[in-house]
Write a protein that holds these residues in place. Sequence first.
Motif, PDB file in Angstrom:
ATOM      1  N   LYS A 393       0.804  -1.134  -0.178  1.00 36.46           N
ATOM      2  CA  LYS A 393      -0.028   0.065  -0.081  1.00 36.46           C
ATOM      3  C   LYS A 393       0.932   1.080  -0.122  1.00 36.46           C
ATOM      4  N   PHE A 394       2.040   1.145   0.422  1.00 34.19           N
ATOM      5  CA  PHE A 394       2.952   2.366   0.598  1.00 34.19           C
ATOM      6  C   PHE A 394       3.986   2.551  -0.402  1.00 34.19           C
ATOM      7  N   GLN A 395       3.830   1.763  -1.571  1.00 31.47           N
ATOM      8  CA  GLN A 395       4.624   1.721  -2.678  1.00 31.47           C
ATOM      9  C   GLN A 395       4.053   2.559  -3.956  1.00 31.47           C
ATOM     10  N   LYS A 396       4.412   4.056  -3.720  1.00 29.11           N
ATOM     11  CA  LYS A 396       3.518   5.128  -4.547  1.00 29.11           C
ATOM     12  C   LYS A 396       4.227   4.949  -5.873  1.00 29.11           C
ATOM     13  N   GLU A 397       5.306   4.491  -6.043  1.00 26.90           N
ATOM     14  CA  GLU A 397       6.061   4.680  -7.548  1.00 26.90           C
ATOM     15  C   GLU A 397       5.963   3.361  -8.241  1.00 26.90           C
ATOM     16  N   LEU A 398       5.332   2.166  -7.807  1.00 22.22           N
ATOM     17  CA  LEU A 398       5.319   0.806  -8.340  1.00 22.22           C
ATOM     18  C   LEU A 398       4.844   0.856  -9.812  1.00 22.22           C
ATOM     19  N   PRO A 420      -3.367   4.765  -6.646  1.00 24.65           N
ATOM     20  CA  PRO A 420      -2.977   5.698  -7.707  1.00 24.65           C
ATOM     21  C   PRO A 420      -1.740   5.490  -8.878  1.00 24.65           C
ATOM     22  N   THR A 421      -1.056   4.519  -8.421  1.00 20.22           N
ATOM     23  CA  THR A 421       0.228   4.125  -9.195  1.00 20.22           C
ATOM     24  C   THR A 421      -0.460   3.431 -10.514  1.00 20.22           C
ATOM     25  N   GLN A 422       0.214   3.604 -11.590  1.00 17.19           N
ATOM     26  CA  GLN A 422      -0.143   3.162 -12.954  1.00 17.19           C
ATOM     27  C   GLN A 422       0.832   2.022 -13.070  1.00 17.19           C
ATOM     28  N   PHE A 423       0.312   0.571 -13.058  1.00 18.31           N
ATOM     29  CA  PHE A 423       1.235  -0.497 -13.580  1.00 18.31           C
ATOM     30  C   PHE A 423       1.369  -0.591 -14.796  1.00 18.31           C
ATOM     31  N   GLU A 424       2.710  -0.851 -15.112  1.00 18.89           N
ATOM     32  CA  GLU A 424       3.081  -1.324 -16.514  1.00 18.89           C
ATOM     33  C   GLU A 424       3.086  -2.966 -16.557  1.00 18.89           C
TER      34      GLU A 424
END
Length: 846
Positions: A393-398, A420-424
Motif C-alpha cells: 500500500k505504501f509503494q507509490k512509485e510501483l 494511484p500508481t499506474q502499473f506497467e
Amino acid sequence: EGIGVVCLNLTGHVHQLHLAAPLSPYEQSALGGKINPSLLELNHLSTLDLSNNNFSSIHIPKLFGLLESLTYLNLSRAQFQGAIPHNLGNLSKLQYLDLRGNDLISESLQWVSGLSSLQYLDLSYANLSKATDWLQVTFKHPSLLELHLSACILEDDPHLISVNSSKSLAVLDLSWNSLSSVPKSIFSLHGLVSIDLRFNSLDGRIPDYFGNISFLEVLDLHQNSLNSSIPNSLFCLNHLRFLHLSSNKIQQDISEILQNNQLSGHLTYQLGQFKNLSYLSLAQNNISGPIPSSIGELSSLKYFDLSENQLNGTFPLCFGQLESLETLDFGYNLLEGVVIETHFSELTRLTTLKASHNRLRFEPNSSWIPPFQCQIIELGHWHLGSKFPLWLKFQKELSSLDISHVGISDVMPTWFVNLPTQFEYLNLSYNQLTGGISYLNVTNSIDLSSNRFTGPLPRVLSTLRYLFLSNNSFSGSLSELICNPSLKEMVALYIDINLLIGEIPDCWNHWENLAYLNLGNNNLTGKIPPTLGYTNPCMLNLRNNSMFGELPSTLRNSWSLVMLDLSENHFSGSVPTWIGDKLSNLVVLSLRSNNFDGYIPRKICDLQFLQNLDFGHNNISGVIPKCFSNLSEMATKNETNNELSTPYFIDYSFYLKALLVLKGREGEYGSTLGLVTSLDLSANRLRGEIPKEIGSLVGLLSLNFSGNLLTGNIPDNIGNMELMESLDLSMNRLNGEIPPSFSNLNFLNHFNVSYNNLTGHIPTSTQLQSFENLSYVGNHLCGPPLTKNCTSKNIPTDVGNKGRKVNWLYVSIVFGFVLGFWSVVAPLFFIRSWRIAYYQKLDQIC
C-alpha cells in the motif's frame, strides 16, 4: 547565423555546422541526397555534424577529406554506404571521428595512421573483417584516447604480432565481434580505464593479465563462454567500479569470488578493496554456495545482480547495510529461509528488487512500512502468507509487480485495485485470490491466471498488450471486451478455462495486432465469427467449447497461424482445402473430436512445418493420403528445437503450449513442444491399406490410426521409424504378420495392435515383449509376451488343438453313424423273428 550554423565572431567565417537530424520518429527533418561540393568553400570549418540523416544512396564523399580545418566529424547513423574513403586520413587536425551505424566497409585501417591528432574514433558496425591491420594501427596510435569497434566482424589475429601499444588509450570497445580470445596486446595498454568485450566468443579462463591494468574502472565480459573461476588478480583492481561477468560459464563458490581466499582470511579487509565498486553483475553463471555476510562491506554498490546461479543458504542480513543499493537481483537461485524487515532496514534508495524463484518466506508485521520506494518488485515463488501484502500500500512509485505463486488466499483488496500508481506489468497468477475485479489500471501486461476470480471480465486500458486470465471463474459474455474499439494494441488474450457463455462476437476488425488468442475450455456457442479470420494471429485456440458450423473461409487470411486448435467442439463439414493451401506456417493442427466428414484434402500434405496433426474422432472417410510423406518436419529427426516459439515478440518471451493426445492420454506440452511430432487419425472411417509412404516419417514420435476400417498388411518400413514412442493400430481389419522390422522400435512405451486379424509370431525385441497381453488381444498371434506358443510354422499351438478337435468331430460323426447303423442292423442279424418279419415286409412292398 542560421539554425545549426556557428560563425566566428570576428571574421564571420562559418566555424561549425550542426545539421544532425533529431532522433524522434515524429520529426521528419532528415537531410538526404548529394552533398554539394561548395562545402569546400568553408575553409575555416572545424565542426561538421551530419548524424542521424538519410544519405542511403551515396558513399561518404571524398571531399570530406579535403576539409583540412576539421577537428570534429560526426557522420554516425546517417545511412552512408560503401567503402570508407582513405583520404580522410589527410585530416591531420581531426580529433573526433564518428562513423558508427552506417553500412560501411574498409579492407585496411592504414588511413587512420594519418590522423595524427585523433583522440576519439568510432567505426562500430563497419565491416572490418578484411582489415587485418586493425589492431596494429589502432593500438599504437599516439594520441588516441577512445576506440569503439563494436560489431565490426573482428576475428582473432592469426599473426599474433607484438604491438608497441599506445600509452594514451583509455576506453576500448570491442563488443559484439567474433573474438575467441582476448588480444594479448590489450594487457600492455596500462592506461586503460574501460574495456568492453561483451558479446564475443571468448572461451576458456579469464586472463590473469587484467590485473596489470591497475587503473581499470570498467570491465564488461558478459555474454561470452568464459569458464573456470575468476582470477585473483581481478580483485587487486582497486579502482574497479563496474564489473559485468553475466552469461558466461563461470563455476565457482560465491565466497571464493568475494573474499579472494588465496590472499588472506580477513574477509572484511579483502572486500574493503572494492570500496569503489558500484556495479557488480555475476548473473547467468554456475556460481554456487551461500552469500557471505561480509557483502555488506561493499558500501558503494548501487547495482548487484546474482540472478540465475546456484546460490544456496539464507539471504544475509548484511544486505540491509548497503545504503547506496538501487538495484538488487538474486532471482532464480536456491536461497531459502526467513526474510525479515531488518533485511531492508537501510535500503532507502532501492528502486528495483528482483528475487523471484527462491524458497524464501517473508511475512512482515502488518504495520511495517518499507524504507524504500520501488519501481519494480518481483517476489514470485516466495511465501508471503495467506493475506494480501499490506506493505504494498505504501509503494507509490510501483510500476512492475510480480507476486505470483506466493500462497495468497484472500479477497483482492479494494485499496490495491484503487492504487494511484499506474502499473506497467502486474502478475498475481497462481494464488487463491477471490472476488470480482471491475477495472485494472495496467498499461502493458496483466497476468491473473490460476486464481479464483469471479464475475464479469474486468475493464482494461486501451494500451494493454497482454491479458492472461486463464483458469479462473470469470463468467458472462465476451462482447464488452472484444467490441471495445479502443483495444487496438492487444497482442495476447488468454481467457481459457473459465465460465464464459454466449457467442464470440463478430467485431474483431480493430484487433490488428492480435497474435495469441486462447478462449478454450469455456461454454461458448455459435459459429466462428468471420472477422476473427482477419486478425491473422500466430495461435488460435477454441478447444472444448460448444461451437458448431463450418469453418469460415475468412480464416484462410490467417496465414501467420502456427497453432490452430479447434478440438472438442461440434464443427462440421469437410476439412477445408485452404488449410493446406493458405495456412502454410502451421506447426500444430488439431480438429479432434468434432463432426468433420469427407476426405482428407491432399493440400494438407503441403504443410512443410507441420509437426502435430490430429484429425481423430471425426467422421472422415476415404483413404490415408500417400502424400503424407511430404510432411517434411515429420520426416526429419528433430534434435534441437525444444521450445516452439514465434518471432512475433521483441519485448516479451513467449512460447506456445498445446494439449496433445499422446500415448493414449492427454497432456500439455510447452517447453518440449518443439520436439514433439505426432499424427493421429484415430476413430474415423478411413478405409484401404496403410500407405507404405508413412514409413518415411522417421521423425514421428506418435502414430495413431486406431478405430478405422483399414485393411491389408502393416507396412514393413514403419519399423524404420526408430524414434517412435507410441504406435496404435488397434481396432482395424489389418491382417498378415507384425513386421519383423518392429524389433527396431527401441523407444516404444505405448503399443497397441489389438482387435485386428493379425497372425504369426510377435517379433522379438526389448520393447515388444514388455507390453501386456491387451496390446495383442483379438488377433491370432503367438509367442511372448502371450502364453500361446508358436509351432515351427508360426501357428499358435491352440490353433493346432483346434484342428484335432475338428478331427474328433469327424470321429464322432462316424461313430454316430456306426452306432445308428448297428442299432438297426444288429437286431435283424441276431433276432430271427425280427429278420423274418423284415423280409416279409419287403416282399409286400415289391
